[in-house]
Scaffold this motif. Sequence first.
Motif, PDB file in Angstrom:
ATOM      1  N   ARG A 164      -4.663  -6.641  16.603  1.00 25.80           N
ATOM      2  CA  ARG A 164      -3.627  -7.358  15.863  1.00 25.80           C
ATOM      3  C   ARG A 164      -4.055  -7.516  14.404  1.00 25.80           C
ATOM      4  N   ARG A 196      -4.347 -12.463   9.256  1.00 26.40           N
ATOM      5  CA  ARG A 196      -3.894 -12.911   7.927  1.00 26.40           C
ATOM      6  C   ARG A 196      -4.506 -14.260   7.538  1.00 26.40           C
ATOM      7  N   ILE A 218      -2.851  -3.705   3.770  1.00 29.28           N
ATOM      8  CA  ILE A 218      -2.271  -4.295   2.557  1.00 29.28           C
ATOM      9  C   ILE A 218      -1.676  -3.148   1.745  1.00 29.28           C
ATOM     10  N   ASN A 219      -0.370  -3.111   1.663  1.00 29.25           N
ATOM     11  CA  ASN A 219       0.291  -1.931   1.095  1.00 29.25           C
ATOM     12  C   ASN A 219       0.594  -2.024  -0.401  1.00 29.25           C
TER      13      ASN A 219
END
Length: 183
Positions: free
Chosen positions: A14, A17, A122-123
């Motif tokens: 998973r 965050r 993280i895009n």
Amino acid sequence: MKNMDLLNLLLDRRSCRKFRPEPLDRPTLAAIVEAGRYAPSAMNGQLCRFYVITDPQMLQRISDTVSRRLKGFEEKDCRYGAPALVLVTNQESNGCALQDAACAMENMMLAASAVGVGSCWINQPYHLRKDEEMQALLTELGAQSGEFPCCSLALGLPEGPLFPGRREHTGNGVTWVTGEKNS
Ligand SMILES: Cc1cc2nc3c(=O)[nH]c(=O)nc-3n(C[C@H](O)[C@H](O)[C@H](O)COP(=O)(O)O)c2cc1C
């Protein structure tokens, strides 16, 4: 979780965050990045480059750049306070740059889970690939011309459980084409 077999790991991984602030040790980070380096790549091009960023100042500058330059991130830390970020670049000339980077990312996310480290894709560096401030940061990191950021991976010890529970996946449909009747 150390002996969890690979198939379970695949289903239980998973995104994390919420990270603890303490740094990861270098051998742990190196093992995760090595898994990324060993990912498959189109025609075995191995054209990804991995920038392993643990310098708190540089991490902050990346977060600040995203906050300043990307709408919706003004008040957010895109890396969720993670103590490490692996920025993955590839070559603009590589038609499979994003696919190669994605394979590396998945390898690193699974490796992270296997060694007890939380991770989150993280895009935002990709969305800012044409932004001059992001490009200047990349140049400072040592990127050459023709290199662009494909994605990045936040890494750190998770604040909560590493495996908070398997989430049922209802999307990603499967069509079987077997040539048999009633298959
Ligand atoms: C291509 C891609 C881009 C993503 N970008 C972000 C991102 O910028 N920030 C973020 O918090 N999560 C990002 N994620 C993580 C997804 O939100 C996450 O994988 C998805 O919600 C499923 O949750 P899981 O990873 O816990 O299974 C991204 C994932 C992928 C594959």
